[in-house]
Design a protein around this motif. Structure first.
Motif, PDB file in Angstrom:
ATOM      1  N   ALA A 372       0.840  -1.211   0.000  1.00 28.95           N
ATOM      2  CA  ALA A 372       0.000   0.000   0.000  1.00 28.95           C
ATOM      3  C   ALA A 372       0.873   1.258   0.000  1.00 28.95           C
ATOM      4  O   ALA A 372       0.595   2.223  -0.713  1.00 28.95           O
ATOM      5  N   VAL A 373       1.941   1.212   0.794  1.00 28.73           N
ATOM      6  CA  VAL A 373       2.845   2.380   0.881  1.00 28.73           C
ATOM      7  C   VAL A 373       3.528   2.572  -0.468  1.00 28.73           C
ATOM      8  O   VAL A 373       3.652   3.689  -0.971  1.00 28.73           O
ATOM      9  N   ARG A 374       3.933   1.478  -1.059  1.00 27.33           N
ATOM     10  CA  ARG A 374       4.590   1.579  -2.358  1.00 27.33           C
ATOM     11  C   ARG A 374       3.641   2.239  -3.372  1.00 27.33           C
ATOM     12  O   ARG A 374       4.042   3.138  -4.115  1.00 27.33           O
ATOM     13  N   TYR A 382       8.087  11.145  -3.408  1.00 27.74           N
ATOM     14  CA  TYR A 382       8.318  12.210  -2.421  1.00 27.74           C
ATOM     15  C   TYR A 382       9.795  12.473  -2.266  1.00 27.74           C
ATOM     16  O   TYR A 382      10.548  11.528  -2.104  1.00 27.74           O
ATOM     17  N   PRO A 383      10.262  13.706  -2.225  1.00 24.05           N
ATOM     18  CA  PRO A 383       9.560  14.911  -2.616  1.00 24.05           C
ATOM     19  C   PRO A 383       9.932  15.251  -4.053  1.00 24.05           C
ATOM     20  O   PRO A 383      10.886  14.696  -4.583  1.00 24.05           O
ATOM     21  N   ARG A 384       9.179  16.194  -4.687  1.00 25.02           N
ATOM     22  CA  ARG A 384       9.601  16.678  -6.008  1.00 25.02           C
ATOM     23  C   ARG A 384      10.607  17.807  -5.760  1.00 25.02           C
ATOM     24  O   ARG A 384      10.319  18.751  -5.053  1.00 25.02           O
ATOM     25  N   ALA A 421      17.924   3.917   3.873  1.00 24.70           N
ATOM     26  CA  ALA A 421      16.764   3.031   3.786  1.00 24.70           C
ATOM     27  C   ALA A 421      15.508   3.881   3.655  1.00 24.70           C
ATOM     28  O   ALA A 421      15.152   4.606   4.582  1.00 24.70           O
ATOM     29  N   GLY A 422      14.868   3.810   2.489  1.00 24.46           N
ATOM     30  CA  GLY A 422      13.718   4.678   2.201  1.00 24.46           C
ATOM     31  C   GLY A 422      14.242   5.981   1.626  1.00 24.46           C
ATOM     32  O   GLY A 422      14.126   7.045   2.212  1.00 24.46           O
ATOM     33  N   SER A 423      14.822   5.867   0.427  1.00 24.39           N
ATOM     34  CA  SER A 423      15.577   7.021  -0.107  1.00 24.39           C
ATOM     35  C   SER A 423      14.690   8.006  -0.852  1.00 24.39           C
ATOM     36  O   SER A 423      15.153   9.079  -1.225  1.00 24.39           O
ATOM     37  N   GLY A 424      13.420   7.669  -1.091  1.00 26.84           N
ATOM     38  CA  GLY A 424      12.517   8.591  -1.786  1.00 26.84           C
ATOM     39  C   GLY A 424      13.091   9.007  -3.132  1.00 26.84           C
ATOM     40  O   GLY A 424      13.722   8.226  -3.846  1.00 26.84           O
ATOM     41  N   ALA A 449       9.196   4.584  -9.103  1.00 23.81           N
ATOM     42  CA  ALA A 449       9.061   5.958  -9.622  1.00 23.81           C
ATOM     43  C   ALA A 449       9.988   6.879  -8.829  1.00 23.81           C
ATOM     44  O   ALA A 449      10.654   7.753  -9.402  1.00 23.81           O
ATOM     45  N   SER A 450      10.046   6.676  -7.514  1.00 28.55           N
ATOM     46  CA  SER A 450      10.919   7.518  -6.677  1.00 28.55           C
ATOM     47  C   SER A 450      12.379   7.269  -7.025  1.00 28.55           C
ATOM     48  O   SER A 450      13.178   8.206  -7.138  1.00 28.55           O
ATOM     49  N   ILE A 451      12.735   5.995  -7.192  1.00 32.93           N
ATOM     50  CA  ILE A 451      14.131   5.661  -7.481  1.00 32.93           C
ATOM     51  C   ILE A 451      14.543   6.225  -8.837  1.00 32.93           C
ATOM     52  O   ILE A 451      15.643   6.775  -8.987  1.00 32.93           O
ATOM     53  N   ALA A 471      13.860  -2.279  -2.845  1.00 33.75           N
ATOM     54  CA  ALA A 471      13.836  -3.316  -1.815  1.00 33.75           C
ATOM     55  C   ALA A 471      12.946  -2.877  -0.672  1.00 33.75           C
ATOM     56  O   ALA A 471      12.844  -1.690  -0.370  1.00 33.75           O
ATOM     57  N   ASP A 472      12.316  -3.855  -0.041  1.00 41.10           N
ATOM     58  CA  ASP A 472      11.535  -3.595   1.172  1.00 41.10           C
ATOM     59  C   ASP A 472      12.497  -3.726   2.354  1.00 41.10           C
ATOM     60  O   ASP A 472      13.269  -4.705   2.430  1.00 41.10           O
ATOM     61  N   ILE A 473      12.464  -2.786   3.265  1.00 42.39           N
ATOM     62  CA  ILE A 473      13.328  -2.867   4.450  1.00 42.39           C
ATOM     63  C   ILE A 473      13.140  -4.210   5.155  1.00 42.39           C
ATOM     64  O   ILE A 473      14.103  -4.799   5.662  1.00 42.39           O
TER      65      ILE A 473
HETATM   66  C1  LIG Z   1       8.441  10.302   3.307  1.00 42.43           C
HETATM   67  S1  LIG Z   1       9.451   9.507   2.160  1.00 42.43           S
HETATM   68  C2  LIG Z   1      11.042   9.951   2.753  1.00 42.43           C
HETATM   69  C3  LIG Z   1      12.090   9.955   1.695  1.00 42.43           C
HETATM   70  C4  LIG Z   1      13.462  10.417   2.148  1.00 42.43           C
HETATM   71  N1  LIG Z   1      13.979   9.633   3.245  1.00 42.43           N
HETATM   72  C5  LIG Z   1      13.440  11.873   2.508  1.00 42.43           C
HETATM   73  O1  LIG Z   1      13.565  12.181   3.703  1.00 42.43           O
HETATM   74  O2  LIG Z   1      13.308  12.697   1.607  1.00 42.43           O
HETATM   75  C6  LIG Z   1       9.331   7.830   2.664  1.00 42.43           C
HETATM   76  C7  LIG Z   1       9.978   6.870   1.684  1.00 42.43           C
HETATM   77  O3  LIG Z   1      10.171   5.625   2.371  1.00 42.43           O
HETATM   78  C8  LIG Z   1       9.875   4.570   1.483  1.00 42.43           C
HETATM   79  N2  LIG Z   1       9.473   3.391   2.289  1.00 42.43           N
HETATM   80  C9  LIG Z   1       8.424   3.287   3.126  1.00 42.43           C
HETATM   81  N3  LIG Z   1       8.372   2.046   3.650  1.00 42.43           N
HETATM   82  C10 LIG Z   1       9.434   1.360   3.141  1.00 42.43           C
HETATM   83  C11 LIG Z   1       9.903   0.044   3.268  1.00 42.43           C
HETATM   84  N4  LIG Z   1       9.257  -0.848   4.024  1.00 42.43           N
HETATM   85  N5  LIG Z   1      11.015  -0.314   2.607  1.00 42.43           N
HETATM   86  C12 LIG Z   1      11.670   0.579   1.805  1.00 42.43           C
HETATM   87  N6  LIG Z   1      11.246   1.830   1.625  1.00 42.43           N
HETATM   88  C13 LIG Z   1      10.138   2.229   2.276  1.00 42.43           C
HETATM   89  C14 LIG Z   1       8.750   5.111   0.631  1.00 42.43           C
HETATM   90  O4  LIG Z   1       8.633   4.409  -0.587  1.00 42.43           O
HETATM   91  C15 LIG Z   1       9.133   6.572   0.459  1.00 42.43           C
HETATM   92  O5  LIG Z   1       9.873   6.802  -0.701  1.00 42.43           O
END
Ligand SMILES: C[S@@+](CC[C@H](N)C(=O)[O-])C[C@H]1O[C@@H](n2cnc3c(N)ncnc32)[C@H](O)[C@@H]1O
Length: 659
Positions: A372-374, A382-384, A421-424, A449-451, A471-473
């Motif tokens: 769902a988050v993906r 996020y973010p542009r 981890a979660g590089s947006g 799309a974010s990557i 990858a999922d954390i």
């Molecule tokens: C709010 S954004 C933050 C992006 C970045 N860290 C920043 O501060 O600009 C959250 C990001 O975490 C990623 N994310 C959320 N849950 C994740 C998971 N289980 N594994 C990998 N990435 C995840 C989302 O896809 C999203 O791109």
């Protein structure tokens, strides 16, 4: 001291410096010891020892050595400058300023001394003198990163009581600095433009200032380089767009089209967040159709220009059927305004589509919450962002030592392994990659799309030390590796069980390695909870239309209390950020007490909160808890936060894995 032993000491110092540059602290220390054995007072050796301790984050030892260096060689400007830096880190701003001034009297016009002086004066609230110091540094060295950042930082905080040509010139200069943080200038520029054009009275946008906008360099920089975060300016721009879209085809003057071209960039950056009424949406749809028909008929650029510039205020040209033809036209025939929009909304989009195909993936994403988050971030990465402020490269130890004077950082190797981890979309990654240019960085995220956006931006910024992976954390253990630092900001709180994700990441950290985490504060996000309840009660969807409707409601009803805070949040002003802020599919909140429990369960040690010093929160805490000199007692922090009703909506906390 014989000439021969002086020569030997000088050689030894050269070697120590070489070791220092390579991050080989033990070897540098060994060589310095040899010099001290022969010549305990050697100022150059004390200077180098001071730098070494500073790089290792040991400010007290650095201060002791640099004091000796300055005593032994009072006419050396470099020693005064470096001593000033360490004194500044130790919170002794006045002493730091004195040494910067001495350095400048010995070597007038030195950009580094001027920039450091600017920061120290800015910290003391002496903004005019700070700007002057940064301005002088920029005149001496226009590309000086610190001076560029500092100049824009100070200007961004200024709000004039009346229109000032001087401030306008300074803001324009700051927008022209490639290393500056242009987002920082948004509120100051909107405020000044408001004064200049009388927009301070919620002007509905029906006064004809499009020609003025078209000729105003500050308006152009403001609309194309940062996201507007000013409510009155938003009202004005929303009205202006409406007028431009509803005007009869063929009736737009060249100035009006130029203004539309600038506004189109702003609308692209904020992801078309401005409110639109049905008649405007219908008019935009008709213009899009006209553009598609003209493209299909192979019309020339002169026919395409008007519908393209007007439609681009409502949606990306990449979504227009046949827009590939626009991407094929050269910049000269498109003209600067259309060319910029074609680059942003068509060419970049095509580049990301190609990059998407190259993304490495670690395996399928199976967890329901992750899916769902993906989906959310595939729709709204996020973010542009368009550019990132530069960073001064710095050693991790020095950064940690500067932020947390009571923490003794470990000796990290010369090449850091870093996991994000979660590089947006990579804004955060760019910051880390520039701070640690020698590091190997792995960045993972759920959203392709974010990557893809992040990969395009890394290419644009010339950052080649980052590898991306979908990858999922939860599955990150399979990636393997042992990292010196893991950063995960704004991510774990979107997992079903944040502790589970944190545990996986902790398993990837080296003993002695450090974590930086951004976690939502329950108390600090009371206003968000209230907004989310309202959204739920009214059944507002997380679509672009739903987001626009809810924003419109807040902007027109102007609620008081906690909800009023939402409108003051910069994240309120772009679609992906607003969705992240108020419409997230899943979010957890925490407290310092809970963080303490989680750290204990994971066997991690708390180092401190990153952002509290500048915000003045640490000072208030010190007064309340003078016994906790290291500022690390999370029970105290919990009570302190409860007493102050929540002061930060996301904790940026550092912790470490014991060695
Ligand atoms: C709010 S954004 C933050 C992006 C970045 N860290 C920043 O501060 O600009 C959250 C990001 O975490 C990623 N994310 C959320 N849950 C994740 C998971 N289980 N594994 C990998 N990435 C995840 C989302 O896809 C999203 O791109």
């Amino acid at each position: 001291m014989t000439e021969e032993s002086s020569r030997k000491n000088a050689e030894m110092l050269d070697r120590a410096l070489d070791c220092l540059r390579r991050g080989r602290f033990q070897d540098a220390a060994g060589r310095l010891e040899k010099v001290f054995d022969a010549e305990p007072e050697n100022p150059a050796a004390h200077h180098l020892a001071g730098l070494m301790h500073h790089q290792r984050g040991r400010a007290a030892e650095a201060r002791r050595h640099l004091e000796q260096a300055v005593k032994g060689a009072p006419d050396n400007p470099e020693f005064h400058l470096d001593f000033g830096v360490v004194l500044g880190d130790l919170g002794r701003a006045d002493d730091a300023i004195r040494h910067y001034r001495t350095a400048l009297s010995l070597a007038p016009g030195t950009p580094a001394a001027l920039a450091n002086l600017g920061f120290a004066l800015g910290d003391k609230g002496d903004y005019a003198q700070a700007l002057d110091a940064f301005g002088q540094a920029l005149s001496a060295e226009p590309g000086h990163i610190g001076a560029q950042l500092g100049f824009a930082h100070i200007l961004g905080g200024l709000r004039a009581g009346h229109y000032s040509q001087e401030l306008e010139t300074a803001l324009l200069r700051a927008f022209g600095l490639v290393h500056a943080n242009h987002a920082r200038l948004a509120a100051a520029a909107a405020h000044l433009l408001g004064l200049k054009y009388g927009l301070s009275q919620a002007v509905p946008g029906d006064s004809d200032i499009a020609p003025d906008i078209a000729k105003d360099a500050l308006f152009e920089a403001f609309l194309t380089r940062c996201v507007n975060i000013d409510v009155r300016m938003e009202h004005f721009l929303t009205g202006l767009r409406r007028r431009l879209v509803l005007a009869a085809p063929g009736s737009h003057s060249a100035d009006a089209l130029k203004a539309a071209g600038l506004l189109g960039v702003q609308c692209f950056i904020n992801e078309y967040i401005f409110f639109r009424q049905a008649d405007e949406t219908e008019a935009a749809a008709r213009i899009k159709k006209r553009l598609e028909e003209a493209l299909a008929a192979g019309a020339g650029v002169e026919t395409l220009r008007e519908p393209a510039l007007i439609y681009a205020m409502h949606g990306p040209l990449g979504a227009v059927r046949g827009a590939g033809a626009l991407a094929g036209l050269d910049s000269e025939s498109l003209g600067p305004d259309l060319d910029r929009l074609v680059r942003l909304t068509v060419r970049d989009h095509l580049a990301e589509a190609a990059l998407r195909e190259k993304i490495e993936t670690s395996g399928p994403i199976t967890d329901a919450t992750s899916q769902a988050v993906r989906a959310q971030y595939e729709e709204n990465p996020y973010p542009r962002w368009l550019d990132a402020p530069a960073q001064q490269p710095a050693s991790l130890s020095a950064l940690l030592g500067g932020m947390f004077p009571h923490f003794t950082p470990p000796a990290f190797g010369p090449t850091l392994n870093i996991l994000i981890a979660g590089s947006g979309t990579g804004q955060h990654v760019a910051h880390v990659a520039r701070t640690h240019p020698q590091a190997n960085i792995l960045a993972i995220d759920l959203s392709k799309a974010s990557i893809a956006y992040a990969m395009r931006m890394m290419e644009k910024l010339g950052l080649s030390n980052v590898r991306f992976m979908q990858a999922d954390i939860l599955e990150a253990a399979a990636i393997g590796g042992a990292f010196d630092m893991i950063q995960s900001v704004g991510v774990l709180h979107h997992m079903k069980d944040p502790l589970r994700g944190w545990r996986v990441l902790a398993g990837l950290l080296k003993p002695g390695g450090v974590f930086k985490l951004g976690l939502y504060s329950g108390r600090g996000r009371r206003h968000v909870r209230e907004a989310r309840s309202l959204i739920e009660a009214e059944g507002i969807e997380s679509s672009a239309d739903g987001i626009a409707a809810f924003r419109h409601k807040l902007l027109t009803e102007k609620p008081g209390g906690d909800l009023a805070r939402i409108i003051e949040t910069p994240d309120f002003f772009t679609t992906s950020m607003c969705r992240d802020l108020l419409f997230h599919v899943h979010e957890h909140h925490t407290t310092p007490k809970r963080i303490k429990r989680d750290l204990a369960q994971l066997g991690l040690e708390f180092i401190g909160f990153e952002q509290f010093e500048e915000a003045g929160i640490n000072d208030a805490y010190r007064q309340a808890y003078p016994g906790d000199a290291a500022l690390t007692d999370l029970d105290n922090w919990d009570a302190f936060e409860a007493a102050h009703g929540g002061f930060i909506d996301m904790y940026l906390l550092w912790c470490r894995k014991p060695e």
